[in-house]
Design a protein around this motif. Structure first.
Motif, PDB file in Angstrom:
ATOM      1  N   TYR A   1      37.249  35.109  43.694  1.00 46.59           N
ATOM      2  CA  TYR A   1      36.204  34.447  44.473  1.00 46.59           C
ATOM      3  C   TYR A   1      36.792  33.173  45.078  1.00 46.59           C
ATOM      4  O   TYR A   1      37.559  32.453  44.413  1.00 46.59           O
TER       5      TYR A   1
ATOM      6  N   LEU B   1      35.277  29.829  47.174  1.00 51.46           N
ATOM      7  CA  LEU B   1      34.133  29.111  47.727  1.00 51.46           C
ATOM      8  C   LEU B   1      34.638  27.993  48.635  1.00 51.46           C
ATOM      9  O   LEU B   1      35.371  27.108  48.194  1.00 51.46           O
TER      10      LEU B   1
ATOM     11  N   LEU C   1      31.413  32.112  50.920  1.00 55.10           N
ATOM     12  CA  LEU C   1      32.042  32.638  49.721  1.00 55.10           C
ATOM     13  C   LEU C   1      32.790  33.922  50.039  1.00 55.10           C
ATOM     14  O   LEU C   1      32.219  34.857  50.587  1.00 55.10           O
TER      15      LEU C   1
ATOM     16  N   ILE D   1      34.286  37.195  48.465  1.00 56.28           N
ATOM     17  CA  ILE D   1      34.069  38.014  47.280  1.00 56.28           C
ATOM     18  C   ILE D   1      35.285  38.902  47.068  1.00 56.28           C
ATOM     19  O   ILE D   1      35.805  39.482  48.027  1.00 56.28           O
ATOM     20  N   PRO D   2      35.769  39.016  45.828  1.00 56.87           N
ATOM     21  CA  PRO D   2      36.979  39.809  45.581  1.00 56.87           C
ATOM     22  C   PRO D   2      36.865  41.237  46.095  1.00 56.87           C
ATOM     23  O   PRO D   2      35.805  41.866  46.007  1.00 56.87           O
TER      24      PRO D   2
ATOM     25  N   THR E   1      37.620  32.848  39.018  1.00 55.18           N
ATOM     26  CA  THR E   1      37.253  34.148  38.470  1.00 55.18           C
ATOM     27  C   THR E   1      36.471  33.900  37.195  1.00 55.18           C
ATOM     28  O   THR E   1      36.132  32.770  36.889  1.00 55.18           O
TER      29      THR E   1
ATOM     30  N   ALA F   1      31.201  34.597  36.924  1.00 58.23           N
ATOM     31  CA  ALA F   1      31.365  34.192  38.319  1.00 58.23           C
ATOM     32  C   ALA F   1      30.321  34.813  39.236  1.00 58.23           C
ATOM     33  O   ALA F   1      29.684  34.128  40.042  1.00 58.23           O
ATOM     34  N   ALA F   2      30.126  36.130  39.127  1.00 57.44           N
ATOM     35  CA  ALA F   2      29.172  36.814  40.025  1.00 57.44           C
ATOM     36  C   ALA F   2      27.760  36.289  39.809  1.00 57.44           C
ATOM     37  O   ALA F   2      27.016  36.055  40.771  1.00 57.44           O
TER      38      ALA F   2
ATOM     39  N   CYS G   1      27.359  32.764  41.320  1.00 59.21           N
ATOM     40  CA  CYS G   1      27.297  32.820  42.784  1.00 59.21           C
ATOM     41  C   CYS G   1      25.925  33.281  43.254  1.00 59.21           C
ATOM     42  O   CYS G   1      25.363  32.734  44.210  1.00 59.21           O
TER      43      CYS G   1
END
Length: 285
Positions: A50, A52, A78, A80-81, A103, A107-108, A111
């Protein structure tokens, strides 16, 4: 104000890598600042973490999928991976931004709580949620002895400032009790071959309803929570350095070492052996 003129003359790009020091919920991997030039573009491509970004000045465009958004001072976007994206500066007023690369198992969720979700995760300037001071001169922390912890704490503050109100409808009073009971079951039985059927059966509810409760209370599925618990336990065992990868895998509920390794790398960003080697090296320093 964040000054960009001096940075453009001396070095348009500055960044530092960090060591996550065993953090698994949220781990900062790098920070930096970029004073853009009109021809500077990334992508289309993907990243493995990730990232930001906060715009200090100027303008640029962020594109992901079929969507694109022009962003100016005070805005955020952002990366996103493993999601194809591109971004580039405005040719007349190129942006200057700073970023966190990170990471972690949380993390998800963080966010999403910060309102950075969807096909094009962007937050436009909002005076009621200004994070500009938190992005100011990040690299000043480069000489601090505990900079990894300071960066992680700063990123938590950014997420806390950006957090949006939960728009889910109110749940019945007993919902919290059901989720707590399920969480206790997972934390006690994570080393066993348990799944959604076992979790829902333990608390006596329909499996689909249990998934809904978890998403409303914890912003994740029961399976994701179980995986997070297993990965946290695995990190602790790997840092100890006394068990082999197969032994660690079995200790956290994976009979298949290859499946464990794939899941660990997806969640933590490193293979189990690389994570263990780095942790052992850090312990010697």
């Amino acid at each position: 104000m964040f000054s960009t003129t001096r940075r453009k003359r001396r070095n348009p790009l500055e960044f530092i890598y960090t060591k996550p020091v065993g953090l698994t919920d949220l781990a900062v991997l790098e920070v930096g600042t970029q004073a853009g030039t009109p021809d500077m573009k990334f992508g289309p491509g993907v990243r493995d973490m990730y990232i930001l970004h906060f715009i200090h000045s100027g303008y640029g465009t962020y594109a992901a999928g079929d969507s694109r958004e022009r962003i100016g001072p005070g805005g955020l976007f952002l990366v996103i991976p493993d999601t194809v994206h591109a971004y580039w500066p405005d040719p007349d007023e190129p942006w200057h931004y700073s970023w966190f690369g990170f990471t972690g198992t949380m993390a998800a969720r963080l966010c999403k709580q910060a309102g950075l979700a969807g096909n094009t995760p962007v937050r436009l300037p909002d005076r009621s949620h200004s994070v500009a001071p938190l992005f100011h001169d990040l690299l000043a922390l480069r000489e601090e002895p505990a900079k990894e912890l300071l960066f992680t704490g700063l990123l938590y503050r950014i997420f806390g400032t950006l957090a949006v109100a939960d728009e889910e409808p109110a749940l019945r009073p007993d919902v919290g009790q059901h989720v707590r009971k399920a969480v206790a079951f997972i934390n006690a039985r994570y080393a066993d071959a348990i799944g959604l059927v076992d979790i829902s059966g333990h608390i006596g509810l329909d499996a689909k309803y249990v998934c809904r409760l978890f998403r409303q209370r914890l912003s994740m599925s029961p399976y994701r929570y179980l995986t997070d618990v297993r990965m946290r336990k695995a990190c602790r065992l790997l840092r100890g350095g006394q068990l082999g990868i197969a032994e660690v895998a079995r200790s956290v509920g994976y009979q298949d070492q290859l499946l464990f390794s794939r899941m660990f790398k997806r969640m933590i960003g490193l293979s189990p052996s690389a994570y263990r080697d780095r942790a052992l090296l850090e312990n010697r320093e």
